[in-house]
Design a protein around this motif. Structure first.
Motif, PDB file in Angstrom:
ATOM      1  N   VAL A 190       0.857  -1.180   0.000  1.00  9.83           N
ATOM      2  CA  VAL A 190       0.000   0.000   0.000  1.00  9.83           C
ATOM      3  C   VAL A 190       0.900   1.239   0.000  1.00  9.83           C
ATOM      4  O   VAL A 190       1.928   1.271   0.684  1.00  9.83           O
ATOM      5  CB  VAL A 190      -0.900   0.006   1.259  1.00  9.83           C
ATOM      6  N   GLU A 191       0.501   2.251  -0.791  1.00  9.64           N
ATOM      7  CA  GLU A 191       1.228   3.513  -0.765  1.00  9.64           C
ATOM      8  C   GLU A 191       0.658   4.383   0.345  1.00  9.64           C
ATOM      9  O   GLU A 191      -0.547   4.621   0.403  1.00  9.64           O
ATOM     10  CB  GLU A 191       1.104   4.231  -2.105  1.00  9.64           C
ATOM     11  N   VAL A 192       1.529   4.868   1.207  1.00  6.32           N
ATOM     12  CA  VAL A 192       1.119   5.674   2.356  1.00  6.32           C
ATOM     13  C   VAL A 192       1.864   7.006   2.274  1.00  6.32           C
ATOM     14  O   VAL A 192       3.063   7.036   2.013  1.00  6.32           O
ATOM     15  CB  VAL A 192       1.477   4.948   3.675  1.00  6.32           C
ATOM     16  N   GLN A 193       1.145   8.113   2.479  1.00  7.58           N
ATOM     17  CA  GLN A 193       1.786   9.425   2.494  1.00  7.58           C
ATOM     18  C   GLN A 193       2.058   9.806   3.942  1.00  7.58           C
ATOM     19  O   GLN A 193       1.157   9.795   4.778  1.00  7.58           O
ATOM     20  CB  GLN A 193       0.906  10.470   1.829  1.00  7.58           C
ATOM     21  N   GLU A 194       3.325  10.120   4.207  1.00  5.79           N
ATOM     22  CA  GLU A 194       3.719  10.514   5.553  1.00  5.79           C
ATOM     23  C   GLU A 194       4.304  11.924   5.518  1.00  5.79           C
ATOM     24  O   GLU A 194       5.002  12.297   4.572  1.00  5.79           O
ATOM     25  CB  GLU A 194       4.770   9.551   6.116  1.00  5.79           C
ATOM     26  N   TYR A 210       5.146  16.111   2.159  1.00  6.18           N
ATOM     27  CA  TYR A 210       4.649  14.733   2.246  1.00  6.18           C
ATOM     28  C   TYR A 210       5.515  13.839   1.377  1.00  6.18           C
ATOM     29  O   TYR A 210       5.909  14.218   0.276  1.00  6.18           O
ATOM     30  CB  TYR A 210       3.194  14.649   1.745  1.00  6.18           C
ATOM     31  N   THR A 260       5.673   9.829  -0.237  1.00 10.09           N
ATOM     32  CA  THR A 260       4.920   8.606  -0.494  1.00 10.09           C
ATOM     33  C   THR A 260       5.867   7.428  -0.302  1.00 10.09           C
ATOM     34  O   THR A 260       6.932   7.362  -0.896  1.00 10.09           O
ATOM     35  CB  THR A 260       4.363   8.601  -1.932  1.00 10.09           C
ATOM     36  N   CYS A 293       6.003   3.010   0.161  1.00 11.61           N
ATOM     37  CA  CYS A 293       5.306   1.732  -0.023  1.00 11.61           C
ATOM     38  C   CYS A 293       5.569   0.866   1.200  1.00 11.61           C
ATOM     39  O   CYS A 293       6.707   0.674   1.598  1.00 11.61           O
ATOM     40  CB  CYS A 293       5.800   1.019  -1.281  1.00 11.61           C
ATOM     41  N   LYS A 294       4.461   0.331   1.785  1.00 15.98           N
ATOM     42  CA  LYS A 294       4.583  -0.522   2.967  1.00 15.98           C
ATOM     43  C   LYS A 294       3.785  -1.799   2.750  1.00 15.98           C
ATOM     44  O   LYS A 294       2.757  -1.794   2.080  1.00 15.98           O
ATOM     45  CB  LYS A 294       4.048   0.189   4.209  1.00 15.98           C
ATOM     46  N   VAL A 339       1.330  -4.448   4.232  1.00 13.80           N
ATOM     47  CA  VAL A 339       0.308  -4.420   5.264  1.00 13.80           C
ATOM     48  C   VAL A 339      -0.431  -5.755   5.249  1.00 13.80           C
ATOM     49  O   VAL A 339      -0.748  -6.294   4.189  1.00 13.80           O
ATOM     50  CB  VAL A 339      -0.688  -3.253   5.028  1.00 13.80           C
TER      51      VAL A 339
END
Length: 184
Positions: free
Chosen positions: A72-76, A173, A175, A177-178, A180
């Motif tokens: 999943v792509e997560v924006q941090e 921000y 992006t 990839c993690k 999950v």
């Protein structure tokens, strides 16, 4: 372990002082019994910990059959910060006026003869008599250098310097990839 055995033996000796049957056999029986009891308690604790560990592994294995991993792509948010960068600063060449002292005549030493000193006196008859008061001699005299100061125009080369400068990096921000675990 040595401290434990020493403490147990001291207690056993103190308890056996008052009794009439304080023999070496009774002493070692009491110590052996205490050590055996401690060992049995330890074995019981290890068995219960092993059972709990096995249960946890069974739960994990059961749960792992009901899901799967997804990327999943997560924006941090990455906070901004200040950093120091070294920047090259070039200065252009330029002319400068400088005062230069030139030697016209160098310093030197000169030998000079100093004449003797005479004094004139009159004798009884009135005739003049010349008397030498001081003999003549040679001496050296230092003659200083003759200099002149001139103003000249000189070209000074430009230079390149590395100067530290504080730079502010704004927050942004990113992006990422993690993997999950998703339950089905």
């Amino acid at each position: 372990m040595k401290a434990l055995i020493a403490a147990v033996s001291a207690i056993a000796l103190m308890s056996g002082i008052g009794s009439s049957e304080a023999h070496a056999e009774n002493f070692f029986k009491k110590i052996n019994r205490a050590v055996r009891n401690a060992h049995e308690r330890h074995v019981d604790m290890m068995e219960s910990a092993h059972e709990r560990h096995v249960e946890i592994l069974r739960d994990v294995a059961r749960d792992s059959r009901r899901g799967h991993y997804e990327t999943v792509e997560v924006q941090e948010w990455v906070a901004g910060y200040e950093k120091v960068e070294f920047v090259e600063v070039r200065e252009a060449g330029h002319f400068e006026f400088r005062q230069v002292t030139e030697i016209v005549t160098p310093a030197r030493c000169e030998k000079i003869y100093i004449q003797p000193v005479y004094r004139i006196e009159r004798d009884r008859c009135g005739a003049e008599i010349r008397i030498m008061v001081k003999c003549g001699y040679w001496t050296t005299r230092e003659i200083p250098a003759v200099t002149c100061t001139k103003t000249i125009k000189v070209w000074v080369e430009g230079e390149c310097k590395r100067v530290p400068r504080t730079v502010c990096v704004p927050g942004h921000y990113e992006t990422q990839c993690k993997r999950v675990w998703v339950c089905d």
